[in-house]
Scaffold this motif. Structure first.
Motif, PDB file in Angstrom:
ATOM      1  N   ILE A   1     -25.352  28.576 -18.379  1.00  0.00           N
ATOM      2  CA  ILE A   1     -24.097  27.821 -18.404  1.00  0.00           C
ATOM      3  C   ILE A   1     -24.415  26.354 -18.724  1.00  0.00           C
ATOM      4  O   ILE A   1     -25.257  25.733 -18.085  1.00  0.00           O
ATOM      5  CB  ILE A   1     -23.337  27.922 -17.063  1.00  0.00           C
ATOM      6  N   ASN A   2     -23.712  25.821 -19.697  1.00  0.00           N
ATOM      7  CA  ASN A   2     -23.873  24.437 -20.141  1.00  0.00           C
ATOM      8  C   ASN A   2     -22.906  23.568 -19.324  1.00  0.00           C
ATOM      9  O   ASN A   2     -21.770  23.343 -19.720  1.00  0.00           O
ATOM     10  CB  ASN A   2     -23.567  24.347 -21.638  1.00  0.00           C
ATOM     11  N   TRP A   3     -23.382  23.096 -18.178  1.00  0.00           N
ATOM     12  CA  TRP A   3     -22.512  22.346 -17.277  1.00  0.00           C
ATOM     13  C   TRP A   3     -22.065  21.019 -17.870  1.00  0.00           C
ATOM     14  O   TRP A   3     -21.013  20.506 -17.501  1.00  0.00           O
ATOM     15  CB  TRP A   3     -23.177  22.158 -15.915  1.00  0.00           C
ATOM     16  N   GLU A   4     -22.839  20.455 -18.789  1.00  0.00           N
ATOM     17  CA  GLU A   4     -22.398  19.224 -19.457  1.00  0.00           C
ATOM     18  C   GLU A   4     -21.120  19.481 -20.252  1.00  0.00           C
ATOM     19  O   GLU A   4     -20.193  18.667 -20.231  1.00  0.00           O
ATOM     20  CB  GLU A   4     -23.493  18.681 -20.374  1.00  0.00           C
ATOM     21  N   ASN A   5     -21.051  20.626 -20.928  1.00  0.00           N
ATOM     22  CA  ASN A   5     -19.857  20.979 -21.695  1.00  0.00           C
ATOM     23  C   ASN A   5     -18.679  21.236 -20.765  1.00  0.00           C
ATOM     24  O   ASN A   5     -17.569  20.742 -21.001  1.00  0.00           O
ATOM     25  CB  ASN A   5     -20.131  22.213 -22.557  1.00  0.00           C
ATOM     26  N   VAL A   6     -18.898  21.984 -19.696  1.00  0.00           N
ATOM     27  CA  VAL A   6     -17.822  22.290 -18.751  1.00  0.00           C
ATOM     28  C   VAL A   6     -17.324  20.998 -18.109  1.00  0.00           C
ATOM     29  O   VAL A   6     -16.109  20.794 -17.956  1.00  0.00           O
ATOM     30  CB  VAL A   6     -18.287  23.312 -17.692  1.00  0.00           C
ATOM     31  N   THR A   7     -18.240  20.113 -17.766  1.00  0.00           N
ATOM     32  CA  THR A   7     -17.866  18.827 -17.165  1.00  0.00           C
ATOM     33  C   THR A   7     -17.049  17.983 -18.137  1.00  0.00           C
ATOM     34  O   THR A   7     -16.051  17.362 -17.746  1.00  0.00           O
ATOM     35  CB  THR A   7     -19.125  18.063 -16.708  1.00  0.00           C
ATOM     36  N   ALA A   8     -17.450  17.954 -19.403  1.00  0.00           N
ATOM     37  CA  ALA A   8     -16.696  17.197 -20.410  1.00  0.00           C
ATOM     38  C   ALA A   8     -15.282  17.743 -20.551  1.00  0.00           C
ATOM     39  O   ALA A   8     -14.315  16.985 -20.673  1.00  0.00           O
ATOM     40  CB  ALA A   8     -17.422  17.234 -21.754  1.00  0.00           C
ATOM     41  N   ARG A   9     -15.138  19.059 -20.506  1.00  0.00           N
ATOM     42  CA  ARG A   9     -13.806  19.672 -20.573  1.00  0.00           C
ATOM     43  C   ARG A   9     -12.973  19.276 -19.362  1.00  0.00           C
ATOM     44  O   ARG A   9     -11.789  18.970 -19.471  1.00  0.00           O
ATOM     45  CB  ARG A   9     -13.910  21.200 -20.653  1.00  0.00           C
ATOM     46  N   TYR A  10     -13.602  19.302 -18.187  1.00  0.00           N
ATOM     47  CA  TYR A  10     -12.901  18.919 -16.951  1.00  0.00           C
ATOM     48  C   TYR A  10     -12.472  17.458 -17.008  1.00  0.00           C
ATOM     49  O   TYR A  10     -11.317  17.129 -16.711  1.00  0.00           O
ATOM     50  CB  TYR A  10     -13.798  19.171 -15.734  1.00  0.00           C
ATOM     51  N   THR A  11     -13.370  16.581 -17.410  1.00  0.00           N
ATOM     52  CA  THR A  11     -13.077  15.152 -17.485  1.00  0.00           C
ATOM     53  C   THR A  11     -11.913  14.894 -18.445  1.00  0.00           C
ATOM     54  O   THR A  11     -11.018  14.101 -18.147  1.00  0.00           O
ATOM     55  CB  THR A  11     -14.330  14.363 -17.927  1.00  0.00           C
ATOM     56  N   ALA A  12     -11.915  15.579 -19.576  1.00  0.00           N
ATOM     57  CA  ALA A  12     -10.879  15.375 -20.597  1.00  0.00           C
ATOM     58  C   ALA A  12      -9.487  15.772 -20.102  1.00  0.00           C
ATOM     59  O   ALA A  12      -8.500  15.133 -20.461  1.00  0.00           O
ATOM     60  CB  ALA A  12     -11.222  16.149 -21.863  1.00  0.00           C
ATOM     61  N   CYS A  13      -9.402  16.804 -19.280  1.00  0.00           N
ATOM     62  CA  CYS A  13      -8.065  17.283 -18.881  1.00  0.00           C
ATOM     63  C   CYS A  13      -7.618  16.785 -17.517  1.00  0.00           C
ATOM     64  O   CYS A  13      -6.444  16.897 -17.181  1.00  0.00           O
ATOM     65  CB  CYS A  13      -7.994  18.798 -18.944  1.00  0.00           C
ATOM     66  N   SER A  14      -8.527  16.244 -16.725  1.00  0.00           N
ATOM     67  CA  SER A  14      -8.165  15.876 -15.351  1.00  0.00           C
ATOM     68  C   SER A  14      -7.737  14.416 -15.215  1.00  0.00           C
ATOM     69  O   SER A  14      -7.375  13.993 -14.136  1.00  0.00           O
ATOM     70  CB  SER A  14      -9.318  16.163 -14.401  1.00  0.00           C
ATOM     71  N   LYS A  15      -7.789  13.679 -16.286  1.00  0.00           N
ATOM     72  CA  LYS A  15      -7.411  12.253 -16.227  1.00  0.00           C
ATOM     73  C   LYS A  15      -5.922  12.067 -16.426  1.00  0.00           C
ATOM     74  O   LYS A  15      -5.252  12.797 -17.058  1.00  0.00           O
ATOM     75  CB  LYS A  15      -8.174  11.463 -17.284  1.00  0.00           C
TER      76      LYS A  15
END
Length: 150
Positions: free
Chosen positions: A136-150
């Motif tokens: 699992i590429n947690w950097e990618n998942v984190t970037a997705r989370y950051t983009a939608c949670s703001k």
């Protein structure tokens, strides 16, 4: 199809959902994986996982169980519920896209179609799901989370 032929447009909807969903799902899935993946996420995503699931271990256990439990072909998902500001786990059948089906924004998708794991794991989906956490590429998942949670 003739322009304005609503009957023909409606008849195309299952094919659009299946093929379009497959494209959407796989486009996310390929970026969610990395040969250098595994471990745990960091920062805000890890804190949100702890808040919404109790711990990373409980999150992993729940997403694995939901993914194992998909009847036939489908996907296990970690999604973001924008209205509630919380992470949620969901399953979708076949190629149904997470956002179009549930409204959740897709962060991490796990393909549980048998073709995703058969060559290496035969029909033992739980073994595949145990191993997928190592890529699992947690950097990618984190970037997705950051983009939608703001």
């Amino acid at each position: 199809m003739r322009q304005g032929d609503v009957t023909a447009q409606i008849a195309l909807q299952p094919a659009l959902k299946f093929n379009g969903g497959g494209h959407i799902n796989h486009s996310i899935f390929w970026t969610n994986l990395s040969p250098n993946g595994g471990g745990e996420p960091q920062g805000e995503l890890l804190e949100a996982i702890k808040r919404d699931f109790g711990s990373f271990a409980k999150f992993k256990e729940k997403l694995t169980a939901v993914s194992v439990g998909v009847q036939g072909s489908g996907w296990g998902w970690l999604g973001f519920n924008k209205e509630q500001g919380r992470l949620q786990i969901a399953a979708c059948s076949n190629q149904d896209p997470l956002q179009g089906t549930t409204g959740l924004i897709p962060l991490l998708g796990i393909d549980v179609w048998e073709h995703a794991y058969y060559l290496q794991y035969k029909n033992v989906r739980p073994d595949y799901l145990k191993a997928i956490w190592n890529v699992i590429n947690w950097e990618n998942v984190t970037a997705r989370y950051t983009a939608c949670s703001k």
